[in-house]
Design an enzyme around this catalytic site. Structure first.
Site, PDB file in Angstrom:
ATOM      1  N   CYS A  23     -11.113   2.671  -0.096  1.00  0.00           N
ATOM      2  CA  CYS A  23      -9.758   3.044   0.288  1.00  0.00           C
ATOM      3  C   CYS A  23      -9.432   2.158   1.485  1.00  0.00           C
ATOM      4  CB  CYS A  23      -9.697   4.514   0.678  1.00  0.00           C
ATOM      5  SG  CYS A  23      -8.097   4.995   1.337  1.00  0.00           S
ATOM      6  N   HIS A  72      -7.655   2.542   3.932  1.00  0.00           N
ATOM      7  CA  HIS A  72      -7.581   3.214   5.236  1.00  0.00           C
ATOM      8  C   HIS A  72      -8.941   3.245   5.942  1.00  0.00           C
ATOM      9  CE1 HIS A  72      -3.805   4.736   3.703  1.00  0.00           C
ATOM     10  NE2 HIS A  72      -3.548   5.308   4.864  1.00  0.00           N
ATOM     11  N   GLU A 117      -4.222   8.617   8.967  1.00  0.00           N
ATOM     12  CA  GLU A 117      -2.788   8.374   9.194  1.00  0.00           C
ATOM     13  C   GLU A 117      -2.291   9.131  10.432  1.00  0.00           C
ATOM     14  OE1 GLU A 117      -0.096   6.789   7.369  1.00  0.00           O
ATOM     15  OE2 GLU A 117      -1.304   5.888   5.784  1.00  0.00           O
ATOM     16  N   ASP A 155       0.873  -1.180   0.000  1.00  0.00           N
ATOM     17  CA  ASP A 155       0.000   0.000   0.000  1.00  0.00           C
ATOM     18  C   ASP A 155       0.910   1.230   0.000  1.00  0.00           C
ATOM     19  OD1 ASP A 155      -2.365   1.611   0.343  1.00  0.00           O
ATOM     20  OD2 ASP A 155      -1.919   1.787   2.471  1.00  0.00           O
ATOM     21  N   SER A 156       0.295   2.378  -0.161  1.00  0.00           N
ATOM     22  CA  SER A 156       1.060   3.625  -0.097  1.00  0.00           C
ATOM     23  C   SER A 156       1.589   3.872   1.323  1.00  0.00           C
ATOM     24  CB  SER A 156       0.159   4.787  -0.489  1.00  0.00           C
ATOM     25  OG  SER A 156      -0.977   4.796   0.355  1.00  0.00           O
ATOM     26  N   CYS A 168      -4.233  -1.370  -2.066  1.00  0.00           N
ATOM     27  CA  CYS A 168      -4.458   0.073  -2.180  1.00  0.00           C
ATOM     28  C   CYS A 168      -5.384   0.256  -3.372  1.00  0.00           C
ATOM     29  CB  CYS A 168      -3.116   0.756  -2.427  1.00  0.00           C
ATOM     30  SG  CYS A 168      -3.254   2.483  -2.893  1.00  0.00           S
TER      31      CYS A 168
HETATM   32  N1  DGL Z   1      -4.814   3.291   0.947  1.00  0.00           N
HETATM   33  C1  DGL Z   1      -4.866   3.937  -0.341  1.00  0.00           C
HETATM   34  C2  DGL Z   1      -6.081   3.492  -1.125  1.00  0.00           C
HETATM   35  O1  DGL Z   1      -6.663   2.489  -0.818  1.00  0.00           O
HETATM   36  C3  DGL Z   1      -4.925   5.414  -0.369  1.00  0.00           C
HETATM   37  C4  DGL Z   1      -4.034   6.224   0.401  1.00  0.00           C
HETATM   38  C5  DGL Z   1      -3.279   7.220  -0.407  1.00  0.00           C
HETATM   39  O2  DGL Z   1      -3.832   8.217  -0.934  1.00  0.00           O
HETATM   40  O3  DGL Z   1      -2.092   6.996  -0.491  1.00  0.00           O
HETATM   41  O4  DGL Z   1      -6.490   4.131  -2.058  1.00  0.00           O
END
Ligand code: DGL
Length: 275
Positions: A194, A196, A162, A18-19, A81
């Site tokens: 997402c 997150h 975050e 993931d990012s 992600c």
């Molecule tokens: N966790 C990432 C996603 O599912 C997004 C977070 C980011 O913008 O880096 O899209």
């Protein structure tokens, strides 16, 4: 020509990236469902957030990370992600070829949503990059012509989460201001597009007074991983695996936040794969 060496052996680990640390929600669901599988996680904290980056950048990062996970012998690479799944899945899949199986977090969710006959109008909240790609709408309406998809970019949510802002007054105000938007007024289901967002699922459920179908990718993707392993006879017989969690940049605060995303303490290791 000699056959290309591949990582498709049952005892090899599952790679997840993931990012940042959002993909740990997926990793957590995988360890719950498949406790014997060894995980190698990569969080590209140096390039967080992905949501604002160009497709070319995300493809470049994705290929470098995939190579790192291949070098760790991963049999499956889970793009945990949505932004990278939306913008770079095909590129990463072509790059990896037959060396490992590549899964994204969008297709399993699309399948679940399309199979729900009572859903007519689904809302999607995601990063700007995922919304701009229009991927959920394209994929869902390809399976269900009768379904309406309304997507809303909610860029503040990733940095808020975050930073550990959830379940408090500020997070509720930000969440409410997004969910109140006219675009989401008539939906009957909501995709948390997402990785997150499972962290704020209770607050979203509360906003809708528990009268909304809310779908997040963590459990759905873990089931997809489990079925893929079975189908390919790649289930491990190992016991008590030792997972590895790599990040491209490191701060103490990230290590602390990982505990919200992944139950149980984990130690982050720094891996500089950009040299
Ligand atoms: N966790 C990432 C996603 O599912 C997004 C977070 C980011 O913008 O880096 O899209």
């Amino acid at each position: 020509m000699a056959k290309q060496k591949n990582n498709l052996s049952a005892s090899n680990p599952i790679g997840i990236f993931d990012s940042g640390i959002g993909g740990l929600t997926v990793a957590n669901a995988i360890t719950k469902l498949l406790p014997n599988e060894k995980l190698v996680y990569f969080g590209d904290i140096a390039h967080l957030p992905y949501g604002d980056k160009s497709a070319d950048s995300i493809k470049y990062y994705g290929i470098r990370i995939a190579q790192f996970l291949l070098d760790q012998q991963c049999k499956i690479i889970v793009i945990a992600c949505n932004t990278a799944s939306a913008l770079a899945y095909e590129t990463i899949k072509d790059f990896v070829g037959n060396k490992a199986i590549v899964l994204n977090v969008i297709d399993p969710v699309v399948k679940v949503v399309a199979e729900n006959k009572t859903t007519r109008h689904v809302g999607v909240i995601a990063t700007k990059g995922t919304v701009r790609s229009d991927i959920y709408s394209k994929k869902i309406t390809a399976l269900r012509k009768d379904m309406k998809v309304s997507s809303l970019a909610t860029p503040l949510l990733v940095s808020m989460i975050e930073e550990g802002f959830f379940n408090n007054k500020i997070s509720r105000a930000v969440i409410n201001s997004y969910l109140e938007r006219p675009k989401l007024k008539k939906i009957d289901s909501l995709i948390l597009a997402c990785t997150h967002f499972p962290l704020i699922k209770p607050e979203i459920e509360e906003y809708y007074k528990h009268h909304m179908v809310i779908i997040d990718s963590a459990g759905v993707v873990a089931s997809e991983v489990s079925e893929t392993l079975k189908r390919n006879r790649l289930q491990t017989t190992l016991k008590k695996p030792k997972h590895h969690f790599y990040v491209s940049d490191y701060t103490d605060s990230f290590e602390k936040s990982t505990q919200f995303f992944f139950k149980g303490k984990i130690t982050l290791e720094k891996a500089d794969i950009w040299k």
